[in-house]
Design a protein around this motif. Structure first.
Motif, short mmCIF file in Angstrom:
data_model
loop_
_atom_site.label_atom_id
_atom_site.label_comp_id
_atom_site.label_asym_id
_atom_site.label_seq_id
_atom_site.Cartn_x
_atom_site.Cartn_y
_atom_site.Cartn_z
N THR A 18 0.85 -1.19 0.00
CA THR A 18 0.00 0.00 0.00
C THR A 18 0.88 1.23 0.00
O THR A 18 1.68 1.44 0.92
CB THR A 18 -0.93 0.02 1.23
OG1 THR A 18 -1.74 -1.16 1.23
CG2 THR A 18 -1.84 1.25 1.19
N LEU A 19 0.75 2.04 -1.04
CA LEU A 19 1.55 3.24 -1.23
C LEU A 19 0.65 4.44 -0.98
O LEU A 19 -0.35 4.63 -1.69
CB LEU A 19 2.14 3.25 -2.64
CG LEU A 19 3.33 4.16 -2.94
CD1 LEU A 19 3.91 3.82 -4.30
CD2 LEU A 19 2.95 5.63 -2.91
N THR A 20 0.99 5.24 0.03
CA THR A 20 0.15 6.36 0.43
C THR A 20 0.88 7.68 0.24
O THR A 20 1.99 7.85 0.76
CB THR A 20 -0.27 6.23 1.91
OG1 THR A 20 -0.89 4.96 2.11
CG2 THR A 20 -1.24 7.34 2.29
N LEU A 38 7.85 9.03 -4.72
CA LEU A 38 6.89 8.13 -5.36
C LEU A 38 7.60 7.20 -6.33
O LEU A 38 7.31 5.98 -6.36
CB LEU A 38 5.83 8.97 -6.08
CG LEU A 38 4.63 8.26 -6.70
CD1 LEU A 38 3.94 7.36 -5.69
CD2 LEU A 38 3.65 9.29 -7.25
N ILE A 42 7.55 3.06 -5.73
CA ILE A 42 7.05 2.10 -6.71
C ILE A 42 8.14 1.09 -7.05
O ILE A 42 7.88 -0.11 -7.14
CB ILE A 42 6.54 2.82 -7.97
CG1 ILE A 42 5.33 3.69 -7.64
CG2 ILE A 42 6.18 1.81 -9.07
CD1 ILE A 42 4.91 4.62 -8.77
N LEU A 55 -2.63 2.24 -4.45
CA LEU A 55 -2.23 3.65 -4.38
C LEU A 55 -3.36 4.45 -3.78
O LEU A 55 -4.51 4.36 -4.25
CB LEU A 55 -1.90 4.18 -5.78
CG LEU A 55 -1.53 5.66 -5.88
CD1 LEU A 55 -0.22 5.96 -5.15
CD2 LEU A 55 -1.44 6.10 -7.34
N LEU A 94 3.40 2.66 -12.99
CA LEU A 94 2.17 2.09 -12.44
C LEU A 94 1.49 1.19 -13.49
O LEU A 94 1.02 0.10 -13.17
CB LEU A 94 1.20 3.20 -12.03
CG LEU A 94 1.59 4.01 -10.79
CD1 LEU A 94 0.69 5.24 -10.67
CD2 LEU A 94 1.49 3.16 -9.53
N THR A 101 -2.34 -3.03 -10.04
CA THR A 101 -2.36 -1.77 -9.31
C THR A 101 -3.81 -1.32 -9.14
O THR A 101 -4.61 -1.36 -10.08
CB THR A 101 -1.56 -0.69 -10.04
OG1 THR A 101 -1.97 -0.61 -11.41
CG2 THR A 101 -0.07 -1.01 -9.99
N ALA A 103 -6.13 1.93 -7.65
CA ALA A 103 -6.25 3.28 -7.11
C ALA A 103 -7.45 3.31 -6.17
O ALA A 103 -8.59 3.11 -6.61
CB ALA A 103 -6.43 4.30 -8.23
N CYS A 120 -3.48 3.27 -13.18
CA CYS A 120 -3.66 2.03 -12.43
C CYS A 120 -4.57 1.07 -13.19
O CYS A 120 -5.36 1.47 -14.05
CB CYS A 120 -4.23 2.32 -11.05
SG CYS A 120 -3.08 3.20 -9.95
#
Length: 259
Positions: A18-20, A38, A42, A55, A94, A101, A103, A120
């Motif tokens: 999980t990329l926040t 970012l 990734i 994301l 992405l 991926t 979003a 995504c």
């Protein structure tokens, strides 16, 4: 595993990352520091070989409100091209990420933020989400792939209207146009996307990644090239453990044990 930058966080739990974007006071707008982080995040998720990358944005208001307009306003043509190139590179990373991926659009997604969501594979929106390619009112156009990816999702006429007028549309309209795949209650977005990610993480890895690559060919190559790739990719999966196991489990009416 948790990896933290000042404006981005990456949480890796088994096969799900999980990329926040973590700038809630700035509605998660993408300044240059965040763009650099970012890119690194990734790449770190790809190195971790996760099956799913989610994301999203921190806070209760924004997914990614857009690029850093204060930074952009005085850019020269050469500087703007470098900034656009970095945005394109992130969106492309992405789009081509080996795993799926997602979003999780939890709020405002304007300009470059909308373009990150477009890059995504899947988009799930909170009922509070508002999306749009709003660049026209800044005297510019979408610069991170919006002119190409948006019509592929919503059709040419709708894309032209959204880009020409710079409209901001709510989650319901975004769903009706095909911009997002589903809309869920705001307080259920995180758990719903987590369930999706867990389900995808349990799928056979090689087949899932091959499916994504084949689907990307649809957008990237002439139709006959994409169809030829699909044929070769499909047949190439035969003889793998997961293909044998998946079909054996179906015939034997049991759950498969994928690698």
């Amino acid at each position: 595993m948790d990896t933290d930058w000042e404006t981005v966080s990456l949480d890796i739990d088994d096969d799900v990352a999980t990329l926040t974007i973590d700038r809630p006071d700035s509605l998660n707008a993408l300044n240059t520091e965040t763009m650099d982080a970012l890119e690194e995040a990734i790449a770190a998720a790809e190195d971790a070989d996760v099956q799913v990358l989610v994301l999203t944005g921190a806070g209760d208001k924004a997914f990614i409100a857009g690029a850093d307009i204060e930074y952009m306003q005085s850019l020269s043509t050469e500087e703007a091209e470098a900034y656009a190139t970095q945005g394109h590179d992130i969106c492309r990373s992405l789009e081509t990420f080996p795993g799926v991926t997602i979003a999780a659009v939890n709020g405002y997604a304007f300009g470059g933020g909308c373009e990150m969501a477009l890059a995504c594979d899947l988009r799930v929106a909170s009922e509070r989400a508002v999306l749009g390619q709003t660049e026209i009112d800044l005297g510019i156009v979408p610069g991170w792939g919006g002119t190409q990816r948006l019509p592929a999702l919503v059709g040419d006429e709708v894309a032209r209207r959204l880009i020409f007028f710079g409209d901001r549309i709510d989650a319901g309209d975004a769903y009706e146009h095909g911009l997002v795949g589903e809309v869920v209650a705001h307080d259920q977005l995180e758990s719903h996307v987590a369930e999706m990610a867990d389900e995808l993480a349990a799928k056979p890895t090689f087949a899932l990644r091959t499916a994504k690559e084949a689907l990307n060919k649809y957008h990237e190559a002439p139709r006959d090239v994409g169809l030829d790739f699909e044929r070769r990719a499909w047949s190439g999966l035969f003889g793998t453990h997961d293909q044998r196991e998946g079909m054996a489990a179906f015939v034997e009416k049991r759950d498969p044990d994928f690698e």
